[in-house]
Scaffold this motif. Structure first.
Motif, PDB file in Angstrom:
ATOM      1  N   LYS A  41       2.363  16.066  -2.948  1.00 19.39           N
ATOM      2  CA  LYS A  41       3.447  15.184  -2.282  1.00 19.39           C
ATOM      3  C   LYS A  41       3.876  14.197  -3.667  1.00 19.39           C
ATOM      4  O   LYS A  41       2.636  14.155  -3.459  1.00 19.39           O
ATOM      5  N   GLU A  42       5.091  13.454  -2.549  1.00 20.70           N
ATOM      6  CA  GLU A  42       4.933  12.267  -3.337  1.00 20.70           C
ATOM      7  C   GLU A  42       4.396  11.158  -2.781  1.00 20.70           C
ATOM      8  O   GLU A  42       4.019  11.204  -2.148  1.00 20.70           O
ATOM      9  N   ARG A  43       4.264  10.510  -3.842  1.00 24.27           N
ATOM     10  CA  ARG A  43       3.841   9.199  -3.357  1.00 24.27           C
ATOM     11  C   ARG A  43       4.144   7.935  -2.205  1.00 24.27           C
ATOM     12  O   ARG A  43       5.886   8.222  -2.514  1.00 24.27           O
ATOM     13  N   GLU A  44       4.313   7.606  -1.537  1.00 25.25           N
ATOM     14  CA  GLU A  44       5.216   7.004  -0.409  1.00 25.25           C
ATOM     15  C   GLU A  44       4.680   6.024   0.360  1.00 25.25           C
ATOM     16  O   GLU A  44       3.334   5.358   0.075  1.00 25.25           O
ATOM     17  N   PHE A  45       5.502   5.266   0.389  1.00 27.02           N
ATOM     18  CA  PHE A  45       5.285   3.739   0.975  1.00 27.02           C
ATOM     19  C   PHE A  45       4.276   3.534   2.897  1.00 27.02           C
ATOM     20  O   PHE A  45       4.976   4.530   3.559  1.00 27.02           O
TER      21      PHE A  45
ATOM     22  N   ARG B  53       9.614  -0.387  -0.071  1.00 20.30           N
ATOM     23  CA  ARG B  53       9.529  -0.009   0.750  1.00 20.30           C
ATOM     24  C   ARG B  53       9.225   1.355  -0.677  1.00 20.30           C
ATOM     25  O   ARG B  53       9.456   2.891  -0.258  1.00 20.30           O
ATOM     26  N   GLU B  54      10.050   0.639  -2.069  1.00 22.48           N
ATOM     27  CA  GLU B  54      10.605   1.934  -2.804  1.00 22.48           C
ATOM     28  C   GLU B  54       9.202   2.064  -3.648  1.00 22.48           C
ATOM     29  O   GLU B  54       8.916   0.785  -4.286  1.00 22.48           O
TER      30      GLU B  54
ATOM     31  N   ASP C 298      -3.620  11.478   7.243  1.00 20.12           N
ATOM     32  CA  ASP C 298      -3.716  10.765   6.569  1.00 20.12           C
ATOM     33  C   ASP C 298      -4.976  10.687   5.049  1.00 20.12           C
ATOM     34  O   ASP C 298      -4.525  10.316   4.394  1.00 20.12           O
ATOM     35  N   THR C 299      -4.663  12.125   5.369  1.00 16.51           N
ATOM     36  CA  THR C 299      -5.208  12.017   4.142  1.00 16.51           C
ATOM     37  C   THR C 299      -4.231  11.845   2.734  1.00 16.51           C
ATOM     38  O   THR C 299      -3.288  12.619   2.398  1.00 16.51           O
ATOM     39  N   ALA C 300      -5.477  11.220   1.775  1.00 12.35           N
ATOM     40  CA  ALA C 300      -4.208  11.400   0.403  1.00 12.35           C
ATOM     41  C   ALA C 300      -4.953  10.039  -0.197  1.00 12.35           C
ATOM     42  O   ALA C 300      -6.068   9.819   0.265  1.00 12.35           O
ATOM     43  N   VAL C 301      -4.574   9.746  -1.695  1.00 14.40           N
ATOM     44  CA  VAL C 301      -5.175   8.387  -2.596  1.00 14.40           C
ATOM     45  C   VAL C 301      -4.401   7.545  -1.951  1.00 14.40           C
ATOM     46  O   VAL C 301      -3.203   7.150  -2.169  1.00 14.40           O
ATOM     47  N   TYR C 302      -5.108   6.305  -1.594  1.00 18.75           N
ATOM     48  CA  TYR C 302      -4.196   5.687  -1.268  1.00 18.75           C
ATOM     49  C   TYR C 302      -4.189   4.632  -2.452  1.00 18.75           C
ATOM     50  O   TYR C 302      -5.561   3.906  -3.423  1.00 18.75           O
ATOM     51  N   TYR C 303      -3.506   3.813  -3.090  1.00 18.14           N
ATOM     52  CA  TYR C 303      -3.128   3.009  -4.003  1.00 18.14           C
ATOM     53  C   TYR C 303      -2.784   1.179  -3.922  1.00 18.14           C
ATOM     54  O   TYR C 303      -1.679   1.405  -2.876  1.00 18.14           O
ATOM     55  N   CYS C 304      -2.784   0.360  -4.208  1.00 21.38           N
ATOM     56  CA  CYS C 304      -2.479  -0.535  -3.820  1.00 21.38           C
ATOM     57  C   CYS C 304      -1.365  -1.266  -5.275  1.00 21.38           C
ATOM     58  O   CYS C 304      -1.748  -0.252  -6.290  1.00 21.38           O
ATOM     59  N   ALA C 305      -0.675  -1.839  -4.686  1.00 18.84           N
ATOM     60  CA  ALA C 305       0.420  -2.148  -5.883  1.00 18.84           C
ATOM     61  C   ALA C 305       0.991  -3.133  -5.128  1.00 18.84           C
ATOM     62  O   ALA C 305       1.030  -3.876  -3.925  1.00 18.84           O
ATOM     63  N   ALA C 306       1.453  -4.258  -6.614  1.00 14.42           N
ATOM     64  CA  ALA C 306       1.771  -5.760  -7.062  1.00 14.42           C
ATOM     65  C   ALA C 306       3.258  -5.668  -7.013  1.00 14.42           C
ATOM     66  O   ALA C 306       4.128  -5.057  -8.519  1.00 14.42           O
ATOM     67  N   ASP C 307       4.202  -7.175  -6.941  1.00  8.20           N
ATOM     68  CA  ASP C 307       5.979  -7.051  -7.204  1.00  8.20           C
ATOM     69  C   ASP C 307       5.308  -8.135  -7.478  1.00  8.20           C
ATOM     70  O   ASP C 307       5.959  -9.137  -6.692  1.00  8.20           O
ATOM     71  N   GLU C 308       6.531  -8.708  -8.446  1.00  4.37           N
ATOM     72  CA  GLU C 308       7.097 -10.493  -9.034  1.00  4.37           C
ATOM     73  C   GLU C 308       8.173 -10.612  -9.097  1.00  4.37           C
ATOM     74  O   GLU C 308       8.210 -11.266  -9.494  1.00  4.37           O
TER      75      GLU C 308
ATOM     76  N   TRP D 272       0.966  -1.359   0.106  1.00  2.00           N
ATOM     77  CA  TRP D 272       0.088   0.154   0.217  1.00  2.00           C
ATOM     78  C   TRP D 272       1.223   1.090   0.164  1.00  2.00           C
ATOM     79  O   TRP D 272       1.879   1.522   0.901  1.00  2.00           O
ATOM     80  N   PHE D 273       0.591   2.159  -0.782  1.00  2.00           N
ATOM     81  CA  PHE D 273       1.030   3.505  -0.474  1.00  2.00           C
ATOM     82  C   PHE D 273      -0.163   4.305  -0.601  1.00  2.00           C
ATOM     83  O   PHE D 273      -0.826   3.978  -0.866  1.00  2.00           O
ATOM     84  N   ARG D 274       0.547   5.499  -0.753  1.00  2.00           N
ATOM     85  CA  ARG D 274      -0.902   7.156  -0.747  1.00  2.00           C
ATOM     86  C   ARG D 274      -0.037   8.164  -0.602  1.00  2.00           C
ATOM     87  O   ARG D 274       1.723   8.324  -0.656  1.00  2.00           O
TER      88      ARG D 274
END
Length: 124
Positions: free
Chosen positions: A42-46, A106-107, A89-99, A35-37
């Motif tokens: 601001k920049e996207r953060e872990f 964390r990046e 904590d207000t932000a757009v929250y993104y989920c991501a997948a790593d293969e 999960w990132f936000r």
């Protein structure tokens, strides 16, 4: 894999939300997840990461003790339980997948696939 994040919304400070991230088009258990936000301007953060079998978990210091990441590979879904929410904590929250990696990264560059984001707004 395609990812769909959901569960965002408007909540008062101190409240809770649970985000979900569902995966399709791939074998969900073969991906590390995160999960990132991205707060406004601001920049996207872990935020948090979880390994393929859920055995290794990593959290950002800013949310440690308040948020919990989990996954259910049988349901192809990852979760982020967010408690004691703060206005910051207000932000757009993104989920991501790593293969590629066993230990959750964390990046932003550690992840290969991204969901569309879900807005979380915490009012004071």
């Amino acid at each position: 894999v395609q990812l769909q994040a959901s569960g965002g919304g408007l909540v008062q400070a101190g409240g809770s939300l649970r985000l979900s991230c569902s995966g399709s088009g791939g074998t969900f258990s073969e991906y590390g997840m995160g999960w990132f936000r991205q707060p406004p301007e601001k920049e996207r953060e872990f935020v948090a990461g979880i390994s393929r079998n859920g055995g290794t978990i990593s959290y950002a210091n800013s949310i440690r003790g308040r948020f919990t990441i989990s996954r259910d590979n049988a349901k192809n879904t990852m979760y982020l339980q967010m408690n004691a929410l703060k206005p910051e904590d207000t932000a757009v929250y993104y989920c991501a997948a790593d293969e590629r990696y066993y230990v959750p990264g964390r990046e932003v560059s550690d992840y290969d696939y991204w969901g569309q984001g879900t807005q979380v707004t915490v009012s004071s």
